[in-house]
Design a protein around this motif. Sequence first.
Motif, short mmCIF file in Angstrom:
data_model
loop_
_atom_site.label_atom_id
_atom_site.label_comp_id
_atom_site.label_asym_id
_atom_site.label_seq_id
_atom_site.Cartn_x
_atom_site.Cartn_y
_atom_site.Cartn_z
N TRP A 65 19.80 -35.42 -3.93
CA TRP A 65 19.48 -34.19 -4.68
C TRP A 65 18.76 -34.62 -5.95
O TRP A 65 19.35 -35.18 -6.85
CB TRP A 65 20.77 -33.46 -4.98
N GLU A 66 17.46 -34.33 -6.02
CA GLU A 66 16.64 -34.84 -7.12
C GLU A 66 16.20 -33.76 -8.12
O GLU A 66 15.94 -34.07 -9.28
CB GLU A 66 15.39 -35.53 -6.55
N VAL A 67 16.09 -32.52 -7.66
CA VAL A 67 15.64 -31.44 -8.54
C VAL A 67 16.57 -30.25 -8.36
O VAL A 67 16.91 -29.88 -7.24
CB VAL A 67 14.19 -31.01 -8.23
N VAL A 68 16.97 -29.64 -9.47
CA VAL A 68 17.74 -28.40 -9.43
C VAL A 68 16.77 -27.23 -9.48
O VAL A 68 15.94 -27.13 -10.37
CB VAL A 68 18.72 -28.31 -10.62
N GLU A 69 16.89 -26.34 -8.52
CA GLU A 69 16.14 -25.09 -8.53
C GLU A 69 17.01 -24.02 -7.89
O GLU A 69 17.17 -23.98 -6.68
CB GLU A 69 14.82 -25.22 -7.78
N LEU A 95 24.27 -28.83 -17.89
CA LEU A 95 23.29 -29.91 -18.04
C LEU A 95 23.98 -31.25 -18.17
O LEU A 95 23.56 -32.25 -17.55
CB LEU A 95 22.40 -29.66 -19.26
N GLU A 96 25.04 -31.31 -18.96
CA GLU A 96 25.81 -32.56 -19.12
C GLU A 96 26.34 -33.02 -17.76
O GLU A 96 26.25 -34.21 -17.41
CB GLU A 96 26.97 -32.34 -20.09
N ASN A 97 26.88 -32.10 -16.99
CA ASN A 97 27.48 -32.45 -15.69
C ASN A 97 26.42 -32.89 -14.69
O ASN A 97 26.63 -33.83 -13.91
CB ASN A 97 28.27 -31.26 -15.14
N LEU A 98 25.27 -32.22 -14.69
CA LEU A 98 24.19 -32.62 -13.79
C LEU A 98 23.64 -33.99 -14.16
O LEU A 98 23.37 -34.83 -13.29
CB LEU A 98 23.07 -31.57 -13.82
N SER A 99 23.48 -34.23 -15.46
CA SER A 99 22.98 -35.53 -15.91
C SER A 99 23.94 -36.64 -15.52
O SER A 99 23.51 -37.72 -15.07
CB SER A 99 22.77 -35.52 -17.42
N ALA A 100 25.23 -36.40 -15.69
CA ALA A 100 26.23 -37.42 -15.32
C ALA A 100 26.17 -37.74 -13.83
O ALA A 100 26.51 -38.85 -13.41
CB ALA A 100 27.63 -36.92 -15.69
N ALA A 101 25.71 -36.76 -13.02
CA ALA A 101 25.57 -36.97 -11.58
C ALA A 101 24.22 -37.60 -11.22
O ALA A 101 23.93 -37.81 -10.04
CB ALA A 101 25.75 -35.64 -10.85
N GLY A 102 23.37 -37.83 -12.23
CA GLY A 102 22.09 -38.49 -12.00
C GLY A 102 20.94 -37.55 -11.69
O GLY A 102 19.86 -38.00 -11.30
N LYS A 104 18.10 -35.09 -13.03
CA LYS A 104 17.43 -35.02 -14.33
C LYS A 104 16.37 -33.94 -14.45
O LYS A 104 15.85 -33.72 -15.54
CB LYS A 104 16.78 -36.38 -14.63
N ILE A 105 15.99 -33.27 -13.36
CA ILE A 105 14.92 -32.27 -13.43
C ILE A 105 15.51 -30.90 -13.12
O ILE A 105 16.13 -30.70 -12.06
CB ILE A 105 13.78 -32.60 -12.46
N ILE A 106 15.31 -29.95 -14.03
CA ILE A 106 15.91 -28.63 -13.93
C ILE A 106 14.83 -27.56 -13.96
O ILE A 106 14.17 -27.36 -14.99
CB ILE A 106 16.90 -28.37 -15.09
N CYS A 107 14.63 -26.88 -12.85
CA CYS A 107 13.71 -25.75 -12.77
C CYS A 107 14.52 -24.46 -13.01
O CYS A 107 15.64 -24.33 -12.54
CB CYS A 107 13.05 -25.72 -11.40
N TYR A 108 13.91 -23.54 -13.75
CA TYR A 108 14.56 -22.26 -14.05
C TYR A 108 13.46 -21.24 -14.34
O TYR A 108 12.28 -21.59 -14.34
CB TYR A 108 15.48 -22.41 -15.28
N ARG A 231 18.33 -35.37 -25.20
CA ARG A 231 19.32 -36.45 -25.42
C ARG A 231 19.76 -37.07 -24.10
O ARG A 231 20.00 -38.29 -24.02
CB ARG A 231 20.54 -35.87 -26.15
N LEU A 232 19.82 -36.27 -23.06
CA LEU A 232 20.28 -36.73 -21.75
C LEU A 232 19.14 -37.33 -20.90
O LEU A 232 19.38 -37.78 -19.79
CB LEU A 232 20.92 -35.57 -20.99
N GLY A 233 17.91 -37.29 -21.43
CA GLY A 233 16.77 -37.79 -20.66
C GLY A 233 16.38 -36.89 -19.53
O GLY A 233 15.81 -37.34 -18.52
N MET A 234 16.64 -35.59 -19.67
CA MET A 234 16.34 -34.62 -18.62
C MET A 234 15.00 -33.95 -18.87
O MET A 234 14.45 -34.01 -19.97
CB MET A 234 17.46 -33.57 -18.53
N ARG A 235 14.49 -33.28 -17.84
CA ARG A 235 13.25 -32.53 -17.92
C ARG A 235 13.52 -31.10 -17.46
O ARG A 235 13.85 -30.87 -16.30
CB ARG A 235 12.16 -33.16 -17.06
#
Length: 410
Positions: A65-69, A95-102, A104-108, A231-235
């Motif tokens: 799972w690489e991108v959240v949409e 966001l914290e929980n998704l980052s901890a799971a690796g 990093k890309i969040i579409c909304y 801070r979490l290195g997310m996009r």
Amino acid sequence: MRQTWRWFGPKDLAKIEDMLQAGVEGVVSALHHIPNGTIWEPAEIARRQAEIGKRSDGTPSGLKWEVVESLPVSEDIKKQKGDWRTHIANYKTSLENLSAAGIKIICYNFMPILDWTRTDLNWRVAHGGTCMRFDIVDFAAFDIHLLARFDASGDYAPEIVTRAHERFAQMSDGRKRELIDNITAGLPGSTEKLTLEGVRQQLAEYDHISADRLRANFIAFLEEVVPVAERLGMRMCCHPDDPPFPLMGLPRIMSTLEDYRTILSAVDSPANGATLCSGSLGVRPDNDLPAMMKALAPKVHFIHLRNVKRDSNAIAGSFFEDEHLAGDTDMVALIAAIMTEEARRKAEGRADHQIPMRPDHGQDILDDLGRKAQPGYPTIGRLKGLAELRGIMRTFDHPEFGLKRSAIND
């Protein structure tokens, strides 16, 4: 581009094996069963990762799972009413929980009330397949006669109003029910579905929210969540309005290049970016997709490639979902602009030089017909689109093409 595939979870008619056979490299998914505004807990995230990580027989799939949409933005946040502060706090935790799971890309998106909107989910095209369609006359008939929104006629050209009256007079009860269901379908894969009365109640909540007010609320949301993502290195990457013009008197604020420039500059961060959806943006004749890609290039974190065919050059007009290499967007030029940006990022040393892309939507063809998959997401239609897009990408990557291009440039 990194080739990905949208998957709606175990109930999706496309299976993990289908994705593997399609040759995709990563998966785009979401936790559609979790109500908007609540926290995506680590256990739920891990469950979806595990579902993606194995085939039906339990053996490893090799997919991740690489991108959240999408990680939805609640209506309370958009309106700054009710529990909006709690919902923003929950968004940050997710966001914290998704980052901890690796991940990093969040579409909304930031569309009020309705997400993507279509009047037909199975519109017949010339070759016998079907696709999704937005018909401005049907939508006006819904808005004026079925929703019965106050003064709705004033939002349409006189000729559209006249045609809407005529069409509604001839509309069967079955078509009226179908039109209501299609327009209030909600997010793809979502369990949240609106009724006509629910739409009316939501519209009343937006009575005093102008485009400027909605934009200010959007910026306030980003000012809260983007620092966490950075801070979490997310996009984070905002999806455009679909269709990209106002509906039912509601403002839509992510429809043009200028809209994106406003939002990206208001909260200037590598974590605040765009989802470039060629289908959504391509509905407007004044949106030049290759030029938009070049203008937004450093901030494009996710790409949807699909094509639409407009009935006219009206800003608010009818269109249908065309084949990926047909329609009104020059897909070859757009892919060239994307791959040029990827090469620039690679030369710059950016870790995110490969931009995830998914073949968006698709026409129902062959065995897709009658399968009743998620509207817009047939397996074979998307596979056909991916194969066509992959062919263009492979051509641009080929050494011989590079040599010929150099000779032309010289």
